[in-house]
Design a protein around this motif. Structure first.
Motif, PDB file in Angstrom:
ATOM      1  N   SER A  17      14.029   0.701  -3.555  1.00 54.38           N
ATOM      2  CA  SER A  17      14.227   0.174  -4.233  1.00 54.38           C
ATOM      3  C   SER A  17      13.699  -0.692  -5.261  1.00 54.38           C
ATOM      4  O   SER A  17      13.675  -1.603  -5.677  1.00 54.38           O
ATOM      5  CB  SER A  17      13.740  -1.196  -2.747  1.00 54.38           C
ATOM      6  OG  SER A  17      12.547  -0.869  -2.310  1.00 54.38           O
ATOM      7  N   GLY A  18      12.178   0.506  -5.488  1.00 56.02           N
ATOM      8  CA  GLY A  18      11.894   0.027  -6.566  1.00 56.02           C
ATOM      9  C   GLY A  18      10.041  -0.707  -6.687  1.00 56.02           C
ATOM     10  O   GLY A  18      10.137  -0.489  -6.943  1.00 56.02           O
ATOM     11  N   LEU A  19      10.032  -1.048  -5.397  1.00 58.22           N
ATOM     12  CA  LEU A  19       9.002  -1.073  -5.045  1.00 58.22           C
ATOM     13  C   LEU A  19       7.410  -0.242  -4.809  1.00 58.22           C
ATOM     14  O   LEU A  19       8.399   0.926  -5.480  1.00 58.22           O
ATOM     15  CB  LEU A  19       8.975  -2.023  -3.377  1.00 58.22           C
ATOM     16  CG  LEU A  19       7.892  -2.312  -2.453  1.00 58.22           C
ATOM     17  CD1 LEU A  19       7.868  -3.901  -3.549  1.00 58.22           C
ATOM     18  CD2 LEU A  19       8.081  -2.246  -1.157  1.00 58.22           C
ATOM     19  N   ARG A  20       6.783  -0.569  -5.723  1.00 59.12           N
ATOM     20  CA  ARG A  20       5.419  -0.069  -6.165  1.00 59.12           C
ATOM     21  C   ARG A  20       4.339  -0.718  -5.162  1.00 59.12           C
ATOM     22  O   ARG A  20       4.172  -1.723  -4.472  1.00 59.12           O
ATOM     23  CB  ARG A  20       5.190   0.331  -7.532  1.00 59.12           C
ATOM     24  CG  ARG A  20       6.333   0.838  -7.925  1.00 59.12           C
ATOM     25  CD  ARG A  20       6.016   0.285 -10.091  1.00 59.12           C
ATOM     26  NE  ARG A  20       7.278   1.045 -11.272  1.00 59.12           N
ATOM     27  CZ  ARG A  20       6.888   0.005 -11.861  1.00 59.12           C
ATOM     28  NH1 ARG A  20       6.320  -0.218 -12.736  1.00 59.12           N
ATOM     29  NH2 ARG A  20       8.422   0.574 -12.762  1.00 59.12           N
ATOM     30  N   LYS A  21       3.716   0.474  -5.274  1.00 59.52           N
ATOM     31  CA  LYS A  21       2.293   0.217  -4.212  1.00 59.52           C
ATOM     32  C   LYS A  21       1.275  -0.559  -5.432  1.00 59.52           C
ATOM     33  O   LYS A  21       1.481  -0.376  -6.800  1.00 59.52           O
ATOM     34  CB  LYS A  21       1.404   1.990  -4.451  1.00 59.52           C
ATOM     35  CG  LYS A  21      -0.247   1.852  -3.821  1.00 59.52           C
ATOM     36  CD  LYS A  21      -0.415   2.835  -3.677  1.00 59.52           C
ATOM     37  CE  LYS A  21      -1.922   2.798  -3.232  1.00 59.52           C
ATOM     38  NZ  LYS A  21      -2.784   4.030  -2.580  1.00 59.52           N
ATOM     39  N   GLY A  57       1.007  -1.383  -0.085  1.00 56.57           N
ATOM     40  CA  GLY A  57      -0.249   0.020   0.001  1.00 56.57           C
ATOM     41  C   GLY A  57       0.370   1.199   0.007  1.00 56.57           C
ATOM     42  O   GLY A  57       1.509   1.876  -0.740  1.00 56.57           O
ATOM     43  N   LYS A  58       0.705   1.958   0.836  1.00 58.38           N
ATOM     44  CA  LYS A  58       1.428   3.332   1.185  1.00 58.38           C
ATOM     45  C   LYS A  58       2.981   2.718   1.319  1.00 58.38           C
ATOM     46  O   LYS A  58       2.910   2.145   2.223  1.00 58.38           O
ATOM     47  CB  LYS A  58       0.944   4.341   2.259  1.00 58.38           C
ATOM     48  CG  LYS A  58       1.691   5.473   2.491  1.00 58.38           C
ATOM     49  CD  LYS A  58       0.513   6.449   3.604  1.00 58.38           C
ATOM     50  CE  LYS A  58       1.535   7.763   3.425  1.00 58.38           C
ATOM     51  NZ  LYS A  58       1.221   9.010   5.182  1.00 58.38           N
ATOM     52  N   VAL A  79      17.635  -8.123   1.578  1.00 60.89           N
ATOM     53  CA  VAL A  79      17.161  -9.422   0.432  1.00 60.89           C
ATOM     54  C   VAL A  79      16.486  -9.735  -0.052  1.00 60.89           C
ATOM     55  O   VAL A  79      16.266  -8.468  -0.569  1.00 60.89           O
ATOM     56  CB  VAL A  79      16.333 -10.193   1.688  1.00 60.89           C
ATOM     57  CG1 VAL A  79      17.190 -10.510   3.431  1.00 60.89           C
ATOM     58  CG2 VAL A  79      14.872  -9.450   2.625  1.00 60.89           C
ATOM     59  N   PRO A  80      16.320 -10.550  -0.852  1.00 60.44           N
ATOM     60  CA  PRO A  80      15.830 -10.936  -2.587  1.00 60.44           C
ATOM     61  C   PRO A  80      14.504 -10.752  -2.122  1.00 60.44           C
ATOM     62  O   PRO A  80      13.679 -11.557  -1.457  1.00 60.44           O
ATOM     63  CB  PRO A  80      16.407 -12.271  -3.393  1.00 60.44           C
ATOM     64  CG  PRO A  80      17.396 -13.204  -2.209  1.00 60.44           C
ATOM     65  CD  PRO A  80      17.374 -12.529  -0.926  1.00 60.44           C
ATOM     66  N   VAL A  81      13.448  -9.871  -2.526  1.00 54.64           N
ATOM     67  CA  VAL A  81      11.409  -9.789  -2.534  1.00 54.64           C
ATOM     68  C   VAL A  81      11.393 -10.143  -3.808  1.00 54.64           C
ATOM     69  O   VAL A  81      11.728  -9.202  -4.551  1.00 54.64           O
ATOM     70  CB  VAL A  81      11.361  -8.616  -2.149  1.00 54.64           C
ATOM     71  CG1 VAL A  81      10.103  -9.191  -1.946  1.00 54.64           C
ATOM     72  CG2 VAL A  81      12.734  -8.412  -0.662  1.00 54.64           C
ATOM     73  N   LYS A  82      11.094 -11.240  -3.860  1.00 52.51           N
ATOM     74  CA  LYS A  82      10.024 -11.209  -4.998  1.00 52.51           C
ATOM     75  C   LYS A  82       8.734 -10.959  -5.534  1.00 52.51           C
ATOM     76  O   LYS A  82       7.935 -10.983  -4.050  1.00 52.51           O
ATOM     77  CB  LYS A  82      10.313 -12.667  -5.489  1.00 52.51           C
ATOM     78  CG  LYS A  82       9.546 -13.443  -7.066  1.00 52.51           C
ATOM     79  CD  LYS A  82       9.076 -15.027  -7.551  1.00 52.51           C
ATOM     80  CE  LYS A  82      11.256 -15.562  -7.440  1.00 52.51           C
ATOM     81  NZ  LYS A  82      10.750 -16.517  -7.794  1.00 52.51           N
ATOM     82  N   VAL A  83       8.374 -10.060  -6.340  1.00 52.09           N
ATOM     83  CA  VAL A  83       6.849  -9.519  -6.520  1.00 52.09           C
ATOM     84  C   VAL A  83       6.061  -9.799  -7.498  1.00 52.09           C
ATOM     85  O   VAL A  83       6.900  -9.696  -9.363  1.00 52.09           O
ATOM     86  CB  VAL A  83       6.893  -8.226  -6.075  1.00 52.09           C
ATOM     87  CG1 VAL A  83       7.564  -7.452  -4.924  1.00 52.09           C
ATOM     88  CG2 VAL A  83       7.394  -7.227  -7.168  1.00 52.09           C
TER      89      VAL A  83
END
Length: 457
Positions: free
Chosen positions: A241-245, A230-231, A275-279
């Motif tokens: 980090s490149g993470l998106r909503k 979310g936010k 750590v690597p996070v797969k989305v």
């Protein structure tokens, strides 16, 4: 909780109670007028020494008091909270309450409770007609439940548990879980393919109340859900980090994380690490490198809105729609169910070993039940429930309440003897002392829980 959230809760509480008090007193007012009794005052809130507003129309003064502890109608010739002794010493007049037959006085006294019950039936019916009844089947919770605080873990529950039944009765909907837990003695769960039974201590309710001030949520359980982003606050480690909503986290540090409890478990095992996070994003897998905080947090807010989770297929709610006429039968049944359950819980207060008495609360407790954002469905549902509570509490045979007057009227109708005015006067005083004592105790419990929560104890 922010100031705006507190104000929204307070506004909902004041509006709800104002509606209920005015309509309750209107029940007495109308019945008194039908039997030609003179009504001297009709007040929302009490007005000792002065009132905020008043206007006389005909023989009745309408007003708003400054003490928000209820309201009243002052009916001529009746011993009530006004304690007007001088009037009672005069000969009875035809328009006075005391000069009317017992059966008419009885109808006047139950007028408020009757209106509250009818209002509850109507409000529940209209909520069902407008919004329907939306429930989450327990069998649709593929990830089981989340345990929200330490008490749940102490009882033996673990994240991901599937709750099968309570006291041998299956839990059909998630909304039924906590109401059934109130009376729980044994809970059957499924964990890692095995069926286990947990024994719930007799003082579970007391422990739950004690834990309320320390817990971040008033609910022992929530449903497990896939983690959607979310936010992302500007100061968060997740920024950059490149993470998106809207991203759906499916793996952390190489470990699949289909549900929130999986993400929480793996992230705690890698506190402070990168750590690597797969989305999953727009149907494609994206791998990011993310820094965890020393507590094992990513730094974003979960987008666990039920509507979004349902739209994405993670949850499947059942919604029952009612026609206009159907809603009245369903609303009546809902009001009766709420009343029955409330009476059962009320009885537990008089069993000290359960610790249920610790749950007594005043206006703070009532306000906390309302949502922190204005929601008309929640507001009217809560108002209907409070109307049920107000009807039940007012019919209790305590002097100074409607039920106390009803008790004395029934005695008069059965024996043919009317209690003396002096006896009724003393009974009224005793009842008011009891009520104010309970009021102080209940609101004092709110203050005490607030102090404990503030100091973390």
């Amino acid at each position: 909780m922010t100031l705006s959230e507190i104000l929204i809760k307070a506004a909902q509480l004041i509006l709800s109670l104002s509606i209920l008090v005015v309509l309750h007193e209107m029940g007495h007012f109308v019945a008194a007028k039908v039997f030609k009794c003179r009504v001297e005052k009709f007040y929302l809130f009490f007005d000792p020494w002065f009132s905020l507003f008043k206007k006389k129309v005909g023989e009745t003064e309408y007003g708003i008091g400054w003490l928000p502890l209820g309201g009243y109608v002052k009916i001529s010739g009746m011993i009530d909270e006004s304690m007007d002794k001088e009037q009672m010493q005069q000969p009875a007049e035809p328009w006075e309450f005391r000069s009317k037959p017992a059966w008419q006085r009885l109808i006047i006294m139950i007028g408020g409770v009757t209106v509250n019950l009818l209002l509850a039936f109507f409000l529940f019916a209209m909520v069902l007609f407008v919004w329907g009844e939306k429930q989450l089947p327990m069998e649709s919770l593929r990830g089981g439940v989340l345990v929200n605080d330490s008490l749940g873990y102490e009882l033996g529950f673990r994240d991901g548990d599937k709750i099968l039944d309570i006291n041998g009765q299956p839990v059909k909907y998630f909304e039924d879980l906590m109401p059934q837990m109130v009376y729980a003695k044994q809970v059957k769960i499924e964990r890692d393919g095995s069926v286990l039974q947990l024994d719930i201590p007799h003082d579970f309710i007391g422990q739950l109340v004690d834990n309320r001030g320390r817990s971040k949520t008033p609910f022992l359980f929530s449903y497990n859900f896939p983690v959607l982003v979310g936010k992302i606050p500007d100061s968060s480690l997740a920024r950059g980090s490149g993470l998106r909503k809207g991203d759906h986290i499916v793996a952390v540090a190489g470990t699949p994380t289909p549900y929130y409890d999986d993400v929480r478990s793996v992230s705690k095992a890698h506190k402070g690490e990168k750590v690597p996070v797969k989305v999953m994003r727009d149907g494609s897998e994206v791998t990011l490198q993310m820094q965890l905080s020393p507590e094992g947090a990513f730094g974003f807010v979960n987008a666990n809105n039920p509507d979004d989770l349902e739209r994405l297929g993670f949850l499947k709610f059942e919604t029952t729609r009612y026609g206009f006429l159907q809603s009245f039968a369903a609303g009546t049944n809902m009001a009766i169910d709420r009343l029955t359950d409330y009476v059962r819980q009320f009885k537990l207060i008089f069993q000290p070993s359960t610790g249920a008495y610790k749950g007594l609360g005043g206006f703070g407790t009532i306000a906390s039940i309302f949502p922190s954002e204005w929601d008309w469905q929640a507001f009217w549902t809560m108002t209907a429930f409070l109307s049920v509570i107000l009807a039940f509490m007012n019919i209790l045979p305590i002097p100074a309440l409607d039920g106390g007057h009803v008790m004395f009227l029934l005695y008069e109708m059965v024996t043919g003897r009317k209690p003396s005015d002096k006896f009724l006067e003393y009974a009224q005083i005793a009842g008011m002392v009891i009520l104010f004592g309970l009021l102080l105790f209940a609101n004092g419990m709110d203050v005490w829980r607030g102090i404990r929560g503030w100091f973390g104890g």
